[in-house]
Design a protein around this motif. Structure first.
Motif, PDB file in Angstrom:
ATOM      1  N   THR A 155       0.846  -1.200   0.000  1.00  0.00           N
ATOM      2  CA  THR A 155       0.000   0.000   0.000  1.00  0.00           C
ATOM      3  C   THR A 155       0.882   1.251   0.000  1.00  0.00           C
ATOM      4  OG1 THR A 155       0.061   0.069   2.406  1.00  0.00           O
ATOM      5  CG2 THR A 155      -1.822  -1.099   1.374  1.00  0.00           C
ATOM      6  N   GLU A 196       0.825   3.518   2.258  1.00  0.00           N
ATOM      7  CA  GLU A 196       1.361   3.676   3.623  1.00  0.00           C
ATOM      8  C   GLU A 196       2.624   2.839   3.782  1.00  0.00           C
ATOM      9  OE1 GLU A 196      -1.824   3.211   2.930  1.00  0.00           O
ATOM     10  OE2 GLU A 196      -2.480   5.225   3.481  1.00  0.00           O
ATOM     11  N   GLY A 198       3.217 -10.863  -3.937  1.00  0.00           N
ATOM     12  CA  GLY A 198       3.514 -11.349  -5.285  1.00  0.00           C
ATOM     13  C   GLY A 198       2.260 -11.355  -6.137  1.00  0.00           C
ATOM     14  N   ALA A 227     -13.682  -0.741 -10.195  1.00  0.00           N
ATOM     15  CA  ALA A 227     -12.297  -0.406  -9.846  1.00  0.00           C
ATOM     16  C   ALA A 227     -11.936  -1.135  -8.558  1.00  0.00           C
ATOM     17  CB  ALA A 227     -12.168   1.100  -9.665  1.00  0.00           C
ATOM     18  N   ILE A 228     -12.049  -2.462  -8.644  1.00  0.00           N
ATOM     19  CA  ILE A 228     -11.840  -3.272  -7.445  1.00  0.00           C
ATOM     20  C   ILE A 228     -10.766  -4.335  -7.685  1.00  0.00           C
ATOM     21  CG2 ILE A 228     -14.183  -2.941  -6.516  1.00  0.00           C
ATOM     22  CD1 ILE A 228     -14.881  -5.686  -7.779  1.00  0.00           C
ATOM     23  N   GLY A 229     -10.018  -4.185  -8.779  1.00  0.00           N
ATOM     24  CA  GLY A 229      -8.977  -5.160  -9.091  1.00  0.00           C
ATOM     25  C   GLY A 229      -9.573  -6.410  -9.702  1.00  0.00           C
ATOM     26  N   GLN A 271      -9.389  -9.722  -8.378  1.00  0.00           N
ATOM     27  CA  GLN A 271      -9.680 -10.896  -7.531  1.00  0.00           C
ATOM     28  C   GLN A 271     -11.158 -11.058  -7.229  1.00  0.00           C
ATOM     29  OE1 GLN A 271      -6.334 -11.827  -4.540  1.00  0.00           O
ATOM     30  NE2 GLN A 271      -6.532  -9.609  -4.467  1.00  0.00           N
ATOM     31  N   GLY A 290      -2.278   2.447  -9.771  1.00  0.00           N
ATOM     32  CA  GLY A 290      -2.480   3.710  -9.077  1.00  0.00           C
ATOM     33  C   GLY A 290      -1.183   4.205  -8.489  1.00  0.00           C
ATOM     34  N   PRO A 291      -1.175   5.297  -7.761  1.00  0.00           N
ATOM     35  CA  PRO A 291      -2.334   6.139  -7.438  1.00  0.00           C
ATOM     36  C   PRO A 291      -2.871   6.906  -8.651  1.00  0.00           C
ATOM     37  CG  PRO A 291      -0.313   7.044  -6.463  1.00  0.00           C
ATOM     38  CD  PRO A 291       0.074   5.774  -7.140  1.00  0.00           C
ATOM     39  N   PHE A 292      -4.168   7.205  -8.632  1.00  0.00           N
ATOM     40  CA  PHE A 292      -4.877   7.822  -9.748  1.00  0.00           C
ATOM     41  C   PHE A 292      -5.242   9.260  -9.409  1.00  0.00           C
ATOM     42  CE2 PHE A 292      -4.915   3.893 -11.876  1.00  0.00           C
ATOM     43  CZ  PHE A 292      -5.126   2.921 -10.921  1.00  0.00           C
ATOM     44  N   ALA A 341      -6.720   5.611  -4.123  1.00  0.00           N
ATOM     45  CA  ALA A 341      -7.868   5.123  -4.899  1.00  0.00           C
ATOM     46  C   ALA A 341      -9.055   6.075  -4.777  1.00  0.00           C
ATOM     47  CB  ALA A 341      -8.287   3.744  -4.388  1.00  0.00           C
TER      48      ALA A 341
HETATM   49  C1  3Y8 Z   1       0.708  -6.102  -5.115  1.00  0.00           C
HETATM   50  C2  3Y8 Z   1       2.137  -3.280  -5.476  1.00  0.00           C
HETATM   51  C3  3Y8 Z   1       2.430   2.009  -3.431  1.00  0.00           C
HETATM   52  C4  3Y8 Z   1       1.150   1.215  -3.282  1.00  0.00           C
HETATM   53  C5  3Y8 Z   1       0.104   1.637  -4.297  1.00  0.00           C
HETATM   54  C6  3Y8 Z   1      -3.221   2.086  -2.053  1.00  0.00           C
HETATM   55  C7  3Y8 Z   1      -2.895   2.697  -3.399  1.00  0.00           C
HETATM   56  C8  3Y8 Z   1      -2.229   2.410  -5.757  1.00  0.00           C
HETATM   57  C9  3Y8 Z   1      -5.343   1.990  -5.438  1.00  0.00           C
HETATM   58  C10 3Y8 Z   1      -8.745   1.627  -8.656  1.00  0.00           C
HETATM   59  C11 3Y8 Z   1      -8.416   0.938  -7.405  1.00  0.00           C
HETATM   60  C12 3Y8 Z   1      -7.240  -1.974  -5.937  1.00  0.00           C
HETATM   61  C13 3Y8 Z   1      -5.904  -2.708  -6.241  1.00  0.00           C
HETATM   62  C14 3Y8 Z   1      -5.403  -0.483  -5.758  1.00  0.00           C
HETATM   63  C15 3Y8 Z   1      -4.725   0.619  -5.301  1.00  0.00           C
HETATM   64  C16 3Y8 Z   1      -2.456   1.651  -4.443  1.00  0.00           C
HETATM   65  C17 3Y8 Z   1      -1.212   0.878  -4.024  1.00  0.00           C
HETATM   66  C18 3Y8 Z   1      -3.435   0.479  -4.622  1.00  0.00           C
HETATM   67  C19 3Y8 Z   1      -6.848  -0.485  -6.131  1.00  0.00           C
HETATM   68  C20 3Y8 Z   1      -0.387  -2.504  -5.895  1.00  0.00           C
HETATM   69  C21 3Y8 Z   1       0.664  -3.561  -5.620  1.00  0.00           C
HETATM   70  C22 3Y8 Z   1       0.040  -4.779  -5.417  1.00  0.00           C
HETATM   71  C23 3Y8 Z   1      -1.341  -4.566  -5.533  1.00  0.00           C
HETATM   72  C24 3Y8 Z   1      -2.364  -5.656  -5.419  1.00  0.00           C
HETATM   73  C25 3Y8 Z   1      -3.689  -5.222  -5.989  1.00  0.00           C
HETATM   74  C26 3Y8 Z   1      -4.831  -6.259  -5.916  1.00  0.00           C
HETATM   75  C27 3Y8 Z   1      -6.071  -5.336  -6.124  1.00  0.00           C
HETATM   76  C28 3Y8 Z   1      -5.657  -4.017  -5.470  1.00  0.00           C
HETATM   77  C29 3Y8 Z   1      -5.682  -2.919  -7.733  1.00  0.00           C
HETATM   78  C30 3Y8 Z   1       2.772  -3.067  -6.843  1.00  0.00           C
HETATM   79  C31 3Y8 Z   1      -0.249  -1.845  -7.250  1.00  0.00           C
HETATM   80  C32 3Y8 Z   1      -8.345  -2.419  -6.868  1.00  0.00           C
HETATM   81  C33 3Y8 Z   1      -7.690  -2.156  -4.473  1.00  0.00           C
HETATM   82  O1  3Y8 Z   1      -4.455  -7.627 -10.522  1.00  0.00           O
HETATM   83  C34 3Y8 Z   1      -4.500  -8.004  -9.324  1.00  0.00           C
HETATM   84  O2  3Y8 Z   1      -4.533  -9.199  -8.942  1.00  0.00           O
HETATM   85  C35 3Y8 Z   1      -4.527  -6.914  -8.291  1.00  0.00           C
HETATM   86  C36 3Y8 Z   1      -4.724  -7.297  -6.990  1.00  0.00           C
HETATM   87  C37 3Y8 Z   1      -4.838  -7.008  -4.605  1.00  0.00           C
HETATM   88  C38 3Y8 Z   1      -7.343  -5.807  -5.449  1.00  0.00           C
HETATM   89  C39 3Y8 Z   1      -7.908  -7.090  -5.959  1.00  0.00           C
HETATM   90  O3  3Y8 Z   1      -8.551  -7.716  -5.121  1.00  0.00           O
HETATM   91  O4  3Y8 Z   1      -7.728  -7.396  -7.152  1.00  0.00           O
HETATM   92  N1  3Y8 Z   1      -4.218  -4.140  -5.209  1.00  0.00           N
HETATM   93  N2  3Y8 Z   1      -1.627  -3.279  -5.811  1.00  0.00           N
HETATM   94  C40 3Y8 Z   1       0.944  -6.188  -3.608  1.00  0.00           C
HETATM   95  C41 3Y8 Z   1       1.599  -7.494  -3.201  1.00  0.00           C
HETATM   96  O5  3Y8 Z   1       1.948  -8.313  -4.076  1.00  0.00           O
HETATM   97  O6  3Y8 Z   1       1.795  -7.663  -1.971  1.00  0.00           O
HETATM   98  O7  3Y8 Z   1       2.458  -3.828  -7.780  1.00  0.00           O
HETATM   99  O8  3Y8 Z   1       3.592  -2.150  -6.934  1.00  0.00           O
HETATM  100  C42 3Y8 Z   1      -0.322  -1.474  -4.775  1.00  0.00           C
HETATM  101  C43 3Y8 Z   1      -1.362  -0.429  -4.732  1.00  0.00           C
HETATM  102  N3  3Y8 Z   1      -2.576  -0.558  -5.203  1.00  0.00           N
HETATM  103  O9  3Y8 Z   1       3.479   1.403  -3.179  1.00  0.00           O
HETATM  104  O10 3Y8 Z   1       2.344   3.199  -3.729  1.00  0.00           O
HETATM  105  O11 3Y8 Z   1      -2.338   2.126  -1.172  1.00  0.00           O
HETATM  106  O12 3Y8 Z   1      -4.358   1.561  -1.915  1.00  0.00           O
HETATM  107  N4  3Y8 Z   1      -4.912  -1.740  -5.811  1.00  0.00           N
HETATM  108  C44 3Y8 Z   1      -8.741  -1.143  -4.005  1.00  0.00           C
HETATM  109  O13 3Y8 Z   1      -8.345  -0.194  -3.297  1.00  0.00           O
HETATM  110  O14 3Y8 Z   1      -9.910  -1.311  -4.379  1.00  0.00           O
HETATM  111  C45 3Y8 Z   1      -7.142   0.141  -7.535  1.00  0.00           C
HETATM  112  O15 3Y8 Z   1      -8.490   1.120  -9.825  1.00  0.00           O
HETATM  113  O16 3Y8 Z   1      -9.398   2.770  -8.634  1.00  0.00           O
END
Ligand code: 3Y8
Ligand code: NAP
Length: 239
Positions: free
Chosen positions: A5, A7, A28, A128-130, A132, A169-171, A198
């Motif tokens: 995240t 944070e 991962g 916009a929920i990814g 999963q 993101g961030p967006f 988000a």
């Molecule tokens: C793998 C790490 C950073 C962290 C950035 C935050 C902000 C951008 C917004 C939309 C919503 C969503 C999603 C989202 C956001 C931040 C943050 C956040 C939402 C990365 C990241 C990992 C993930 C996993 C991913 C999930 C998905 C959720 C996309 C990296 C980019 C929708 C959550 O394709 C997939 O399988 C995606 C899976 C879990 C939710 C889901 O259930 O699908 N996050 N997101 C982390 C790991 O492997 O441990 O790739 O760099 C991180 C971030 N995503 O460092 O600045 O802090 O929230 N991530 C939601 O909030 O609804 C997008 O599109 O408007």
């Protein structure tokens, strides 16, 4: 640190600058996660037992759970593994979003209830929920779904009428507003993630006067929750 995240990235930077002995953990979930200024490990631990074993093997003294509020399984495992391994635990987590008087939100407890809250047909929904949590929306195939994913989907999606946008993101609100206008969006589904990364789609929804189906956070066992970075550093003794 359990990361993934905004944070977590902010805390990693502060810990690196403080010269802390720390490791940053990703699940991962994405193909190429953002690099962190700390040693990184990627992948699950193997449940609560796996995490407890890791904590002991690495002589970890403190765990900061800075995962996303919807990463409920990880957070639950951290509570139980830290108790078992007698390791201190704190969550670093943003507060949930609150609706503004100009917003039209419908709160639902989970993704299944979000599907129920949508029209049966004819809606153009921004999901916009990814990736999963998409399968449940196949129950309403007569809507059009705009999907924002971090990586190209490996398998065919279960939603017949969909448009996929690949973005990390961030967006920002202006881009999200333009995206929603371009796709003539009528409904938004969002998790109550909180934080800034988000929130753009909610600001855009307000500007466009669109309804938001807001999925409330899943339950997580009670733990020490810190909201501010300085409080986390103080808790770790790096103030
Ligand atoms: C793998 C790490 C950073 C962290 C950035 C935050 C902000 C951008 C917004 C939309 C919503 C969503 C999603 C989202 C956001 C931040 C943050 C956040 C939402 C990365 C990241 C990992 C993930 C996993 C991913 C999930 C998905 C959720 C996309 C990296 C980019 C929708 C959550 O394709 C997939 O399988 C995606 C899976 C879990 C939710 C889901 O259930 O699908 N996050 N997101 C982390 C790991 O492997 O441990 O790739 O760099 C991180 C971030 N995503 O460092 O600045 O802090 O929230 N991530 C939601 O909030 O609804 C997008 O599109 O408007
Ligand atoms: P989850 O459902 O709570 O966790 C499922 C399993 O994934 C965990 O039991 C654990 O596997 C592994 N895992 C999760 N986070 C991990 C981490 N940081 N380090 C090592 N293993 C981890 O998790 P999720 O919702 O899929 O989230 C996965 C990652 O994406 C987390 O880092 C989270 O912060 C980030 N993220 C999630 C969302 C979201 O909407 N869910 C949004 C933004 C970012 P084992 O049981 O094998 O240990």
């Amino acid at each position: 640190m359990l990361g993934g995240t905004t944070e977590a990235s902010r805390l990693a930077k502060a810990l690196a600058e403080a010269g802390a002995d720390a490791v940053f953990s990703y699940a991962g979930r994405t193909n190429s996660p953002v690099t962190q200024p700390l040693p990184m490990r990627v992948g699950g631990f193997g449940g609560t037992d796996g995490l407890a074993d890791y904590l002991r093997a690495e002589a970890i003294t403190h765990v900061v759970d800075a995962t996303h509020p919807f990463a409920a399984q990880m957070s639950s495992n951290a509570v139980h593994a830290c108790a078992r391994a007698c390791v201190a635990l704190a969550a670093f987590e943003r507060a949930p979003w609150q609706a503004d008087k100009a917003d039209s939100w419908t709160h639902v407890p989970d993704i299944a209830a979000a599907v129920d809250a949508l029209p049966d047909a004819g809606a153009r929904v921004f999901l916009a929920i990814g990736k999963q949590n998409l399968d449940g929306f196949a129950a309403k195939p007569a809507n059009h779904y705009l999907l924002r994913l971090v990586d190209e989907p490996a398998a065919a999606l279960s939603l017949p009428n969909n448009t996929v946008v690949i973005a990390r993101g961030p967006f920002d609100a202006a881009s999200d507003e333009a995206l929603m206008r371009h796709h003539a969006i009528t409904h938004i589904v969002s998790k109550n993630a909180g934080g800034a990364g988000a929130a753009a789609k909610l600001i855009a929804a307000r500007a466009l006067g669109l309804p938001v189906v807001m999925v409330d956070r899943p339950a997580v066992p009670p733990r020490n929750i810190l909201r501010r970075l300085d409080d986390v550093l103080a808790w770790l003794g790096h103030a």
